[in-house]
Design an enzyme around this catalytic site. Structure first.
Site, PDB file in Angstrom:
ATOM      1  CB  CYS A   2      -0.869   0.020   1.244  1.00 46.76           C
ATOM      2  SG  CYS A   2      -1.750  -1.503   1.524  1.00 46.76           S
ATOM      3  NE  ARG A  27       4.322   1.501  -1.262  1.00 46.59           N
ATOM      4  CZ  ARG A  27       5.111   1.339  -0.230  1.00 46.59           C
ATOM      5  NH1 ARG A  27       6.252   1.970  -0.188  1.00 46.59           N
ATOM      6  NH2 ARG A  27       4.769   0.571   0.778  1.00 46.59           N
ATOM      7  CD1 TRP A  74      -0.405  -5.481  -3.806  1.00 44.32           C
ATOM      8  CD2 TRP A  74      -0.016  -6.382  -1.793  1.00 44.32           C
ATOM      9  NE1 TRP A  74       0.230  -6.675  -3.986  1.00 44.32           N
ATOM     10  CE2 TRP A  74       0.488  -7.259  -2.778  1.00 44.32           C
ATOM     11  CE3 TRP A  74       0.138  -6.742  -0.453  1.00 44.32           C
ATOM     12  CZ2 TRP A  74       1.110  -8.459  -2.463  1.00 44.32           C
ATOM     13  CZ3 TRP A  74       0.759  -7.936  -0.143  1.00 44.32           C
ATOM     14  CH2 TRP A  74       1.232  -8.779  -1.150  1.00 44.32           C
ATOM     15  CG  ASN A 100       0.608   2.109   3.679  1.00 44.30           C
ATOM     16  OD1 ASN A 100      -0.468   2.142   3.110  1.00 44.30           O
ATOM     17  ND2 ASN A 100       1.705   2.674   3.197  1.00 44.30           N
ATOM     18  N   GLY A 101      -0.144  -1.418   6.405  1.00 43.09           N
ATOM     19  CA  GLY A 101       0.227  -2.347   7.476  1.00 43.09           C
ATOM     20  C   GLY A 101      -0.900  -3.318   7.747  1.00 43.09           C
ATOM     21  CD  GLU A 473      19.005 -11.089  -7.982  1.00 40.04           C
ATOM     22  OE1 GLU A 473      18.458 -11.677  -7.033  1.00 40.04           O
ATOM     23  OE2 GLU A 473      18.551 -10.041  -8.459  1.00 40.04           O
ATOM     24  CE  LYS A 477      15.572  -9.373 -10.035  1.00 40.98           C
ATOM     25  NZ  LYS A 477      16.129  -8.781  -8.848  1.00 40.98           N
ATOM     26  CD  GLU A 480      11.711  -9.937  -8.956  1.00 39.89           C
ATOM     27  OE1 GLU A 480      10.932  -9.443  -8.141  1.00 39.89           O
ATOM     28  OE2 GLU A 480      12.941  -9.756  -8.915  1.00 39.89           O
ATOM     29  CG  HIS A 496      22.732 -35.274  -4.994  1.00 38.24           C
ATOM     30  ND1 HIS A 496      23.226 -36.513  -4.682  1.00 38.24           N
ATOM     31  CD2 HIS A 496      23.804 -34.494  -5.269  1.00 38.24           C
ATOM     32  CE1 HIS A 496      24.551 -36.487  -4.754  1.00 38.24           C
ATOM     33  NE2 HIS A 496      24.923 -35.271  -5.109  1.00 38.24           N
ATOM     34  CE  LYS A 596      12.177  -1.190  -5.638  1.00 35.03           C
ATOM     35  NZ  LYS A 596      13.042  -2.197  -6.299  1.00 35.03           N
TER      36      LYS A 596
HETATM   37  C1  F6R Z   1      13.455  -8.816  -6.147  1.00 38.35           C
HETATM   38  C2  F6R Z   1      13.288  -7.878  -5.070  1.00 38.35           C
HETATM   39  C3  F6R Z   1      12.988  -8.383  -3.714  1.00 38.35           C
HETATM   40  C4  F6R Z   1      13.700  -7.517  -2.666  1.00 38.35           C
HETATM   41  C5  F6R Z   1      13.275  -7.930  -1.255  1.00 38.35           C
HETATM   42  C6  F6R Z   1      14.001  -7.118  -0.198  1.00 38.35           C
HETATM   43  O1  F6R Z   1      13.791  -8.161  -7.332  1.00 38.35           O
HETATM   44  O2  F6R Z   1      13.382  -6.706  -5.273  1.00 38.35           O
HETATM   45  O3  F6R Z   1      13.344  -9.720  -3.576  1.00 38.35           O
HETATM   46  O4  F6R Z   1      15.084  -7.648  -2.827  1.00 38.35           O
HETATM   47  O5  F6R Z   1      11.889  -7.731  -1.111  1.00 38.35           O
HETATM   48  O6  F6R Z   1      13.762  -5.766  -0.357  1.00 38.35           O
HETATM   49  P1  F6R Z   1      14.713  -4.672   0.281  1.00 38.35           P
HETATM   50  O7  F6R Z   1      16.033  -4.763  -0.413  1.00 38.35           O
HETATM   51  O8  F6R Z   1      14.030  -3.377   0.060  1.00 38.35           O
HETATM   52  O9  F6R Z   1      14.836  -5.039   1.741  1.00 38.35           O
END
Ligand code: F6R
Length: 601
Positions: A2, A27, A74, A100-101, A473, A477, A480, A496, A596
């Site tokens: 949110c 976000r 959200w 938010n929360g 990673e 990427k 997601e 395995h 985000k």
């Molecule tokens: C993936 C991504 C998330 C963040 C994770 C931690 O692309 O962005 O996996 O890395 O939510 O977020 P931060 O770095 O803001 O603590």
């Protein structure tokens, strides 16, 4: 997750609120709304769907007033419907608030309030707060909010307006960020800096349990018992343009292309005429990293750097696991929390736990003034600029770079790294942005690959040691942003169990940055090829000839010091994720179900 925006001043606020909400779209959200003090009444417009729908609603039936709040929701409690969208109001509609929360004890509070005669119209936990504040309001909103805080369990950032106090906008936070923007004769409020950056760069960051009262001419901040506080404002160095797309099709693409400058900026911040500056005070016997998602993957690369360059024990931990695992006090150990946003709930909680166990703590974040930044004495900043796309790219790269510098500093201090080797790595880092540009220019073969493979059912990324961290990673990427199922595996572990998933044509990407492990990884790649896999090897140019003997396809990056190869190799992996998402028609910057900054547990 949110988003919140608020305004009080001398201007009509509907457009200011809508513009702020648009800047928070990244976000992730599924409904939106605004409330404006119109004459003597609080009026609300809200709906499920995108901001564009809310704009339509507000244009057909505009709100006029100079104080208001807005929200992108959200959904957590209750579907994304018009009624569940924020703002929420009390029974009489005197109060409107956005939240938010998550309120954990909302069920109990709802029962209690229903017995008092409150009629609920939504399924949200937030509506409980509106009724609760209303039931406690005796002509003093500050007092009512303070009392309500005593009942609320969970996390919240709240913005409240009330008909009886038309010149004040109230806000409070616990575990969810809020920033107050200070203009001339007008004040702004937001959950995230970019929402209000076009209006002011002078910001106050609220601490947990602080209540701020915004009036046209200033802000007053109170602690939980009502004492006045005097927090110092921060000046934000980046401007609104940095948080805009600047001609690129997506923020993700723009942010990937900005990586050479981000690496250069971060290097300049930590080096000077005298070479590498001190990164953390003193030296540690052990340094662990706590983080989530991509930041955790950066921590895994950092742990490799510390072992290689400083010869000290180091491991990365998933923050949501670390916060509930049994820890053993280690007074000579340090813990560094890594977070792009500096607001990730699990990372903040894990940091508190490490501190409670007597460990020295520090932070690595991209967000100055964030909760993480303010909760430690020492913060290492990454200089990536605002990262808007949900998928983290430039923040990850600068996290890895900063962890490399940190490991070099520790190695220098404990004698594991010679001055000559340190100087050599720094020199090569200086040349890295140019090599990164070169890699970022070569997008066409990756685009073609994605066009030809967009219907794959499954992909694998394999690697050993630090290359396994990179594979993790790369897979995150890709999944997601493109939603293509994929697995990251330690190359030697595949046989395995997971090798059973390989079918005719399953793509397997092997990441190879370490000469000494090349043959081992290629042999694992060969095992998958023997079972029908279509294999791709990503490696530096020096390894190309050997890789071509084994893999169906080879993607290379320019040769570089092996320690810097992770920073180069990740670029084609990010581009792969991006172009796959575009090929599959995904909402690249706002992938489904993601946010985000994850401010709830
Ligand atoms: C993936 C991504 C998330 C963040 C994770 C931690 O692309 O962005 O996996 O890395 O939510 O977020 P931060 O770095 O803001 O603590």
């Amino acid at each position: 997750m949110c988003g919140i925006v608020g305004y009080i001043g001398n201007r009509e606020c509907q457009e200011i609120l809508l513009d702020g909400l648009r800047r928070l779209e990244y976000r992730g959200y599924d409904s939106a709304g605004i409330a404006v003090m119109q004459g003597e009444r609080v009026q609300v417009r809200k709906c499920a769907g995108r901001i564009a729908q809310l704009e339509g609603l507000a244009r057909r039936n505009p709100l006029s007033g100079k104080m208001g709040i807005g929200h992108t929701r959200w959904a957590t409690h209750g579907e994304p419907t018009d009624l569940n969208a924020h703002p929420h109001q009390d029974v009489k509609g005197n109060i409107a608030l956005v939240h938010n929360g998550i309120i954990e004890n909302h069920g109990m509070l709802r029962n209690y309030l229903e017995k008092q005669g409150c009629r609920f119209v939504s399924q949200t936990d937030t509506e409980v707060i509106a009724h609760l504040i209303h039931s406690l309001y005796k002509g003093d909103m500050l007092q009512a909010i303070r009392e309500a805080m005593g009942f609320l369990e969970g996390s919240y950032a709240l913005a409240v307006i009330c008909e009886s106090e038309p010149d004040s906008l109230y806000c409070v936070r616990l575990g969810s960020p809020l920033v107050v923007g200070m203009g001339a004769g007008e004040m702004f409020l937001a959950s995230d800096i970019p929402a209000i950056l076009p209006h002011t760069r002078d910001m106050l960051f609220l601490e947990d349990k602080e209540i701020a009262v915004l009036r046209r001419d200033g802000v007053r901040v109170y602690d939980a018992v009502g004492a006045i506080r005097h927090p110092s404002p921060y000046h934000i160095s980046w401007d609104a343009a940095a948080a805009e797309k600047g001609g690129y099709a997506h923020f993700m693409l723009k942010e990937m292309m900005e990586q050479p400058q981000a690496v250069q900026g971060t290097l300049s911040a930590y080096t000077g005429k005298e070479g590498l500056r001190e990164m953390l005070p003193g030296k540690v016997e052990r340094l662990d990293f706590i983080a989530c998602g991509t930041a955790y993957h950066a921590g895994r690369v950092g742990a490799y750097y510390l072992r290689q360059l400083a010869g000290i024990e180091s491991a990365a931990h998933i923050a949501s696991e670390y916060r509930y695992c049994r820890l053993f006090p280690q007074t000579d150990a340090g813990v560094l929390a890594i977070s792009q946003s500096g607001e990730t709930a699990d990372t903040l909680a894990a940091l508190q736990k490490a501190r409670a166990m007597g460990m020295q703590t520090a932070a690595l974040t991209n967000t100055v003034g964030s909760t993480l930044d303010r909760s430690v004495k020492t913060t290492l900043l990454t200089y990536a600029g605002p990262e808007i796309a949900v998928a983290s790219t430039k923040a990850y790269i600068t996290q890895v770079e900063t962890l490399l510098l940190l490991a070099m500093d520790q190695g220098r201090k404990n004698g594991a790294l010679s001055g000559e080797r340190l100087g050599d790595i720094l020199n090569q880092l200086g040349r890295l942005p140019e090599k990164m540009e070169e890699v970022l220019k070569k997008q066409t073969p990756i685009q073609h690959y994605c066009d030809g493979h967009m219907n794959e059912k499954l992909m694998f990324f394999i690697g050993r040691g630090v290359d396994y961290a990179l594979a993790m990673e790369a897979a995150l990427k890709l999944k997601e942003v493109s939603y293509l199922p994929c697995e990251a595996y330690a190359a030697g572990e595949l046989k395995h169990g997971a090798i059973a998933l390989i079918e005719q044509g399953t793509p397997v990407f092997a990441i190879c940055t370490q000469e000494e492990l090349l043959e081992k990884t290629l042999s694992n790649l060969r095992e998958t090829k023997a079972r029908g896999a279509e294999t791709v090897c990503i490696c530096p140019e020096t390894m190309e000839k050997r890789a071509r003997q084994e893999a169906d396809l080879v993607w290379t990056v320019p040769d570089s010091d092996p320690l810097l190869l992770p920073l180069l190799i990740m670029l084609p992996m990010q581009l792969l994720a991006y172009h796959m998402a575009v090929a599959k028609g995904r909402d690249v910057d706002k992938p489904r179900n993601l946010a985000k900054s994850v401010t709830v547990e």
